[in-house]
Design a protein around this motif. Structure first.
Motif, PDB file in Angstrom:
ATOM      1  N   ILE A 109       0.823  -1.202   0.000  1.00  0.00           N
ATOM      2  CA  ILE A 109       0.000   0.000   0.000  1.00  0.00           C
ATOM      3  C   ILE A 109       0.860   1.257   0.000  1.00  0.00           C
ATOM      4  O   ILE A 109       1.935   1.300   0.603  1.00  0.00           O
ATOM      5  CB  ILE A 109      -0.987   0.018   1.186  1.00  0.00           C
ATOM      6  N   SER A 110       0.356   2.262  -0.683  1.00  0.00           N
ATOM      7  CA  SER A 110       0.916   3.609  -0.652  1.00  0.00           C
ATOM      8  C   SER A 110      -0.077   4.489   0.085  1.00  0.00           C
ATOM      9  O   SER A 110      -1.272   4.462  -0.232  1.00  0.00           O
ATOM     10  CB  SER A 110       1.143   4.123  -2.071  1.00  0.00           C
ATOM     11  N   VAL A 111       0.390   5.257   1.052  1.00  0.00           N
ATOM     12  CA  VAL A 111      -0.505   6.064   1.889  1.00  0.00           C
ATOM     13  C   VAL A 111      -0.251   7.540   1.607  1.00  0.00           C
ATOM     14  O   VAL A 111       0.810   8.080   1.956  1.00  0.00           O
ATOM     15  CB  VAL A 111      -0.304   5.766   3.390  1.00  0.00           C
ATOM     16  N   LEU A 112      -1.200   8.195   0.977  1.00  0.00           N
ATOM     17  CA  LEU A 112      -1.106   9.623   0.687  1.00  0.00           C
ATOM     18  C   LEU A 112      -1.719  10.388   1.861  1.00  0.00           C
ATOM     19  O   LEU A 112      -2.899  10.235   2.162  1.00  0.00           O
ATOM     20  CB  LEU A 112      -1.848   9.954  -0.604  1.00  0.00           C
ATOM     21  N   GLY A 113      -0.898  11.216   2.515  1.00  0.00           N
ATOM     22  CA  GLY A 113      -1.362  11.908   3.715  1.00  0.00           C
ATOM     23  C   GLY A 113      -1.200  11.045   4.940  1.00  0.00           C
ATOM     24  O   GLY A 113      -2.132  10.876   5.734  1.00  0.00           O
ATOM     25  N   SER A 114       0.008  10.504   5.129  1.00  0.00           N
ATOM     26  CA  SER A 114       0.209   9.492   6.172  1.00  0.00           C
ATOM     27  C   SER A 114       0.116  10.042   7.588  1.00  0.00           C
ATOM     28  O   SER A 114      -0.118   9.284   8.525  1.00  0.00           O
ATOM     29  CB  SER A 114       1.563   8.804   5.980  1.00  0.00           C
ATOM     30  N   THR A 115       0.307  11.356   7.777  1.00  0.00           N
ATOM     31  CA  THR A 115       0.270  11.913   9.129  1.00  0.00           C
ATOM     32  C   THR A 115      -1.104  12.462   9.507  1.00  0.00           C
ATOM     33  O   THR A 115      -1.286  12.951  10.616  1.00  0.00           O
ATOM     34  CB  THR A 115       1.325  13.024   9.289  1.00  0.00           C
ATOM     35  N   GLY A 116      -2.070  12.392   8.593  1.00  0.00           N
ATOM     36  CA  GLY A 116      -3.429  12.819   8.896  1.00  0.00           C
ATOM     37  C   GLY A 116      -4.231  11.700   9.530  1.00  0.00           C
ATOM     38  O   GLY A 116      -3.731  10.597   9.779  1.00  0.00           O
ATOM     39  N   SER A 117      -5.512  11.968   9.766  1.00  0.00           N
ATOM     40  CA  SER A 117      -6.369  11.004  10.466  1.00  0.00           C
ATOM     41  C   SER A 117      -6.492   9.694   9.695  1.00  0.00           C
ATOM     42  O   SER A 117      -6.302   8.610  10.259  1.00  0.00           O
ATOM     43  CB  SER A 117      -7.757  11.616  10.687  1.00  0.00           C
ATOM     44  N   VAL A 163       4.701   0.664   1.194  1.00  0.00           N
ATOM     45  CA  VAL A 163       5.799   0.885   0.249  1.00  0.00           C
ATOM     46  C   VAL A 163       6.030   2.363  -0.050  1.00  0.00           C
ATOM     47  O   VAL A 163       7.098   2.723  -0.554  1.00  0.00           O
ATOM     48  CB  VAL A 163       5.562   0.111  -1.066  1.00  0.00           C
ATOM     49  N   ALA A 164       5.043   3.225   0.256  1.00  0.00           N
ATOM     50  CA  ALA A 164       5.230   4.658  -0.009  1.00  0.00           C
ATOM     51  C   ALA A 164       4.394   5.476   0.962  1.00  0.00           C
ATOM     52  O   ALA A 164       3.291   5.077   1.338  1.00  0.00           O
ATOM     53  CB  ALA A 164       4.854   4.991  -1.453  1.00  0.00           C
ATOM     54  N   LEU A 165       4.927   6.624   1.343  1.00  0.00           N
ATOM     55  CA  LEU A 165       4.245   7.552   2.242  1.00  0.00           C
ATOM     56  C   LEU A 165       4.359   8.965   1.678  1.00  0.00           C
ATOM     57  O   LEU A 165       5.378   9.312   1.073  1.00  0.00           O
ATOM     58  CB  LEU A 165       4.868   7.540   3.641  1.00  0.00           C
ATOM     59  N   THR A 166       3.326   9.780   1.899  1.00  0.00           N
ATOM     60  CA  THR A 166       3.432  11.215   1.635  1.00  0.00           C
ATOM     61  C   THR A 166       2.933  11.959   2.862  1.00  0.00           C
ATOM     62  O   THR A 166       2.061  11.463   3.593  1.00  0.00           O
ATOM     63  CB  THR A 166       2.608  11.673   0.410  1.00  0.00           C
ATOM     64  N   VAL A 181      -3.643   2.334  -3.285  1.00  0.00           N
ATOM     65  CA  VAL A 181      -3.272   3.676  -2.846  1.00  0.00           C
ATOM     66  C   VAL A 181      -4.375   4.219  -1.946  1.00  0.00           C
ATOM     67  O   VAL A 181      -5.539   4.264  -2.348  1.00  0.00           O
ATOM     68  CB  VAL A 181      -3.053   4.613  -4.048  1.00  0.00           C
ATOM     69  N   VAL A 182      -4.018   4.609  -0.729  1.00  0.00           N
ATOM     70  CA  VAL A 182      -4.966   5.216   0.209  1.00  0.00           C
ATOM     71  C   VAL A 182      -4.866   6.727   0.052  1.00  0.00           C
ATOM     72  O   VAL A 182      -3.810   7.315   0.295  1.00  0.00           O
ATOM     73  CB  VAL A 182      -4.665   4.807   1.660  1.00  0.00           C
ATOM     74  N   THR A 183      -5.960   7.366  -0.367  1.00  0.00           N
ATOM     75  CA  THR A 183      -5.926   8.793  -0.678  1.00  0.00           C
ATOM     76  C   THR A 183      -6.433   9.605   0.510  1.00  0.00           C
ATOM     77  O   THR A 183      -7.611   9.922   0.605  1.00  0.00           O
ATOM     78  CB  THR A 183      -6.771   9.099  -1.925  1.00  0.00           C
ATOM     79  N   GLY A 184      -5.530   9.943   1.418  1.00  0.00           N
ATOM     80  CA  GLY A 184      -5.908  10.674   2.618  1.00  0.00           C
ATOM     81  C   GLY A 184      -5.525  12.136   2.612  1.00  0.00           C
ATOM     82  O   GLY A 184      -5.659  12.807   3.633  1.00  0.00           O
ATOM     83  N   ILE A 185      -5.058  12.670   1.473  1.00  0.00           N
ATOM     84  CA  ILE A 185      -4.717  14.089   1.387  1.00  0.00           C
ATOM     85  C   ILE A 185      -6.007  14.892   1.282  1.00  0.00           C
ATOM     86  O   ILE A 185      -6.856  14.621   0.435  1.00  0.00           O
ATOM     87  CB  ILE A 185      -3.809  14.376   0.176  1.00  0.00           C
ATOM     88  N   VAL A 186      -6.147  15.913   2.119  1.00  0.00           N
ATOM     89  CA  VAL A 186      -7.373  16.699   2.179  1.00  0.00           C
ATOM     90  C   VAL A 186      -7.358  17.778   1.102  1.00  0.00           C
ATOM     91  O   VAL A 186      -6.319  18.360   0.799  1.00  0.00           O
ATOM     92  CB  VAL A 186      -7.525  17.344   3.574  1.00  0.00           C
ATOM     93  N   GLY A 201      -5.159  16.858  -3.018  1.00  0.00           N
ATOM     94  CA  GLY A 201      -5.156  15.414  -3.213  1.00  0.00           C
ATOM     95  C   GLY A 201      -5.676  14.969  -4.564  1.00  0.00           C
ATOM     96  O   GLY A 201      -5.589  13.784  -4.903  1.00  0.00           O
ATOM     97  N   LEU A 202      -6.184  15.900  -5.358  1.00  0.00           N
ATOM     98  CA  LEU A 202      -6.795  15.525  -6.633  1.00  0.00           C
ATOM     99  C   LEU A 202      -5.759  15.046  -7.649  1.00  0.00           C
ATOM    100  O   LEU A 202      -5.934  14.012  -8.292  1.00  0.00           O
ATOM    101  CB  LEU A 202      -7.586  16.712  -7.188  1.00  0.00           C
ATOM    102  N   LEU A 203      -4.660  15.800  -7.805  1.00  0.00           N
ATOM    103  CA  LEU A 203      -3.665  15.436  -8.822  1.00  0.00           C
ATOM    104  C   LEU A 203      -3.015  14.082  -8.542  1.00  0.00           C
ATOM    105  O   LEU A 203      -2.924  13.247  -9.455  1.00  0.00           O
ATOM    106  CB  LEU A 203      -2.620  16.542  -8.938  1.00  0.00           C
ATOM    107  N   PRO A 204      -2.557  13.804  -7.304  1.00  0.00           N
ATOM    108  CA  PRO A 204      -2.009  12.465  -7.070  1.00  0.00           C
ATOM    109  C   PRO A 204      -3.047  11.352  -7.209  1.00  0.00           C
ATOM    110  O   PRO A 204      -2.715  10.238  -7.623  1.00  0.00           O
ATOM    111  CB  PRO A 204      -1.448  12.540  -5.642  1.00  0.00           C
TER     112      PRO A 204
END
Length: 417
Positions: free
Chosen positions: A4-12, A31-34, A103-108, A112-115
């Motif tokens: 899994i890739s986690v976009l927004g890893s430090t958010g809720s 495997v990936a964090l943002t 891919v977990v899309t957790g960017i607020v 978060g739209l472009l990624p």
């Protein structure tokens, strides 16, 4: 094992996803964090999960992160240092990372739209927790999904409940969310809402509402913005738009029901009049886990639902006089095109102004409605990505300018600290 890739890893959403990865180390690997600016937490996540790639939204913070990692004691450093990238291209790289299965899309927000689009174009499955993907950019995202092998799996509790109830129906045979095609056999969706901070208030009493009142949720603790959205019921209005794109029903067949106990997370009615509901304690980890493990279910040690402890489940229709944002959301959804993007952006800015105590609670729907009315002159039915991003910025600025000019309730003492 699913990567899994986690976009927004430090958010809720991100932190709860990583908690699940820790609880099920034989099922998931990261495997990936943002991340944004919370570098101390990010360093801990890198130490614990040892990702292959780490991306920062702000390139200026990249040297700081590198220094943090270099300053770790030798025995606390990752066995293999991750590749570090930053900026929009870095976020897109994490979203489309070659070894990622999901891919977990957790960017607020629209950030978060472009990624998310990058992940779709790379054919990745997504655990969708970024509402802008469909609410603001549905007309852009749907064509991309039709060209891709990606599947959108809803990570919020209400849409996850619908998704879970649909398993075993004809639709579940290919589970292609967000193609814009009506879901076979689905007659009606009922989205349940807690009713928020003012569910037991009379509409006339909202003139006295303060920031402290609006951010005091009766059921649980959430972020301030989403708690205000719950108080206005805009959160549910936005979910109506998202449900329309996810499951293909028209707006006349997507309803909102106030359910104070928050045990039923949503319901569907099928063609034969059967109604299916998904129940559970209000805990975001369950819908996230279902996204990660789908189409399987994993055994968990989590607290089991005891209906005798709950005691009763009650329901009522929403008061349109108390929740005007709900009707604004339905109107924007029916208009389609760029209107939901304007609605979403205007709401985010209006809520921010309210939380900063520059406006009154009742100014929020007025500002949103004004922005939507002004946008009618520039409305686009089939927008491109650039159009969505442009109207998003325009709506935020329109709200800021309206606040600077003054609104009819701004002088009320109710918003004082």
């Amino acid at each position: 094992m699913k990567a899994i890739s986690v976009l927004g890893s430090t958010g809720s959403i991100g932190t709860q996803t990583l908690q699940i990865a820790e609880e099920f180390p034989d099922q998931f690997r990261v495997v990936a964090l943002t991340a944004g600016r919370n570098l101390s937490l990010l360093v801990q996540q890198i130490q614990r999960h040892q990702p292959e790639l780490v991306a920062l939204a702000d390139p200026a913070l990249l040297p700081v992160l590198k220094q943090h990692l270099e300053d770790l004691p030798a025995d606390q450093r990752p066995a293999k240092a991750p590749e570090l990238v930053a900026g929009p291209s870095g976020l897109n790289a994490a979203a489309s990372w070659d070894t990622a299965d999901l891919v977990v899309t957790g960017i607020v927000g629209c950030a978060g739209l472009l990624p998310t689009l990058a992940a779709i174009r790379a054919g990745k499955d997504l655990a969708l927790a970024n509402k802008e993907t469909l609410i603001a950019a549905g007309p852009v995202v749907l064509p991309e999904l039709k060209k891709s092998s990606s599947r959108l799996l809803p990570a919020d509790s209400e849409h996850s409940a619908i998704f879970q109830c649909l398993q075993g129906t004809p639709w579940a045979e290919n589970a292609r969310l967000s193609t814009g095609v009506p879901t076979p056999g689905l007659r009606r969706i009922q989205l349940t809402a807690s009713g928020g901070a003012f569910r037991d208030w009379e509409a006339a009493d909202l003139e006295k509402a303060t920031v402290a009142d609006a951010t005091r949720h009766p059921n649980w603790s959430m972020g301030r913005k989403i708690t205000v959205d719950s108080a206005t019921l805009m959160n549910k209005g936005l979910e109506v738009i998202e449900a329309h794109y996810l499951f293909g029903l028209d707006y006349d067949h997507i309803e909102i029901v106030i359910h104070p106990q928050s045990i039923i997370h949503s319901m569907i009615e099928l063609a034969d009049s059967s109604v299916l509901a998904q129940l559970g304690w209000p805990d975001m980890k369950l819908p996230i886990l279902y996204c990660l493990s789908w189409p399987s279910r994993l055994e968990t040690p989590w607290r089991r639902l005891d209906l005798t402890e709950v005691g009763q489940l009650t329901f009522r229709g929403p008061d349109t006089a108390k929740y005007p944002c709900m009707e604004l959301a339905y109107a924007a959804g029916r208009a389609g095109g760029t209107m939901p993007a304007v609605l979403n952006a205007a709401n985010e800015e209006a809520v921010a102004q309210f939380l900063d105590e520059r406006i009154h609670f009742l100014d929020i729907p007025d500002l949103i409605e004004t922005a939507c009315e002004r946008h009618k002159a520039d409305f686009m039915d089939q927008p491109q990505l650039e159009d969505v991003l442009s109207v998003d910025q325009w709506a935020r600025q329109a709200v800021r300018e309206a606040v600077q000019r003054g609104t009819r309730r701004m002088t009320l003492p109710a918003v004082a600290a």
